[in-house]
Motif scaffolding. Sequence first.
Motif, short mmCIF file in Angstrom:
data_model
loop_
_atom_site.label_atom_id
_atom_site.label_comp_id
_atom_site.label_asym_id
_atom_site.label_seq_id
_atom_site.Cartn_x
_atom_site.Cartn_y
_atom_site.Cartn_z
N ALA A 72 18.65 -5.84 38.53
CA ALA A 72 19.13 -6.49 39.75
C ALA A 72 17.98 -7.16 40.50
O ALA A 72 18.12 -8.27 41.02
CB ALA A 72 19.83 -5.49 40.64
N LEU A 73 16.83 -6.51 40.55
CA LEU A 73 15.67 -7.10 41.21
C LEU A 73 15.21 -8.35 40.47
O LEU A 73 14.80 -9.33 41.10
CB LEU A 73 14.54 -6.07 41.30
CG LEU A 73 14.80 -4.88 42.21
CD1 LEU A 73 13.68 -3.86 42.08
CD2 LEU A 73 14.94 -5.34 43.64
N GLU A 74 15.29 -8.31 39.16
CA GLU A 74 14.90 -9.49 38.39
C GLU A 74 15.86 -10.65 38.64
O GLU A 74 15.43 -11.80 38.72
CB GLU A 74 14.87 -9.16 36.90
CG GLU A 74 13.70 -8.30 36.52
CD GLU A 74 13.78 -7.80 35.10
OE1 GLU A 74 14.82 -8.03 34.45
OE2 GLU A 74 12.82 -7.20 34.64
N VAL A 75 17.14 -10.37 38.74
CA VAL A 75 18.12 -11.42 39.00
C VAL A 75 17.85 -12.06 40.35
O VAL A 75 17.84 -13.29 40.48
CB VAL A 75 19.57 -10.86 38.93
CG1 VAL A 75 20.57 -11.86 39.46
CG2 VAL A 75 19.92 -10.44 37.52
N MET A 76 17.60 -11.25 41.36
CA MET A 76 17.34 -11.79 42.70
C MET A 76 16.02 -12.58 42.73
O MET A 76 15.94 -13.64 43.36
CB MET A 76 17.31 -10.66 43.72
CG MET A 76 18.68 -10.05 43.96
SD MET A 76 18.70 -8.81 45.25
CE MET A 76 18.12 -7.39 44.33
N THR A 77 15.01 -12.07 42.04
CA THR A 77 13.72 -12.77 41.98
C THR A 77 13.86 -14.10 41.25
O THR A 77 13.34 -15.12 41.70
CB THR A 77 12.67 -11.90 41.28
OG1 THR A 77 12.55 -10.67 41.98
CG2 THR A 77 11.31 -12.59 41.25
N ALA A 78 14.57 -14.08 40.14
CA ALA A 78 14.77 -15.32 39.36
C ALA A 78 15.50 -16.37 40.19
O ALA A 78 15.11 -17.55 40.18
CB ALA A 78 15.55 -15.01 38.09
N ALA A 79 16.54 -15.95 40.88
CA ALA A 79 17.29 -16.89 41.71
C ALA A 79 16.41 -17.46 42.81
O ALA A 79 16.43 -18.67 43.08
CB ALA A 79 18.51 -16.21 42.31
N GLY A 80 15.62 -16.61 43.44
CA GLY A 80 14.76 -17.06 44.52
C GLY A 80 13.67 -18.00 44.06
O GLY A 80 13.44 -19.06 44.67
N VAL A 81 12.99 -17.65 42.98
CA VAL A 81 11.90 -18.48 42.47
C VAL A 81 12.43 -19.83 42.00
O VAL A 81 11.88 -20.88 42.33
CB VAL A 81 11.14 -17.75 41.33
CG1 VAL A 81 10.21 -18.69 40.60
CG2 VAL A 81 10.39 -16.56 41.89
N THR A 82 13.52 -19.80 41.24
CA THR A 82 14.08 -21.04 40.72
C THR A 82 14.58 -21.93 41.86
O THR A 82 14.34 -23.15 41.86
CB THR A 82 15.21 -20.73 39.72
OG1 THR A 82 14.71 -19.86 38.70
CG2 THR A 82 15.74 -21.99 39.08
N ALA A 83 15.25 -21.34 42.82
CA ALA A 83 15.74 -22.12 43.96
C ALA A 83 14.59 -22.73 44.76
O ALA A 83 14.65 -23.89 45.19
CB ALA A 83 16.61 -21.26 44.87
#
Length: 69
Positions: free
Chosen positions: A14-25
């Motif tokens: 879950a932390l990876e999903v949130m980090t990926a979304a944030g970095v990509t955005a």
Amino acid sequence: MKREKLLWFCTCTALEVMTAAGVTAYLLYLGQTTIALISGVVFAKVIVFHFVIEIHEKLKQGKRLILKS
């Protein structure tokens, strides 16, 4: 069942999903589309790997419970 869903948000996946979304955005916001695409692909591979491991572990635990019965 609700408790398990809430605890899922504390897992590594879950932390990876949130980090990926944030970095990509954020990279898209900066206009760095190529780097955003690369980071999205890299994060996607890591996230899929963790989902596969998580599912494998759940199946493994299920087999243990069946064998103990």
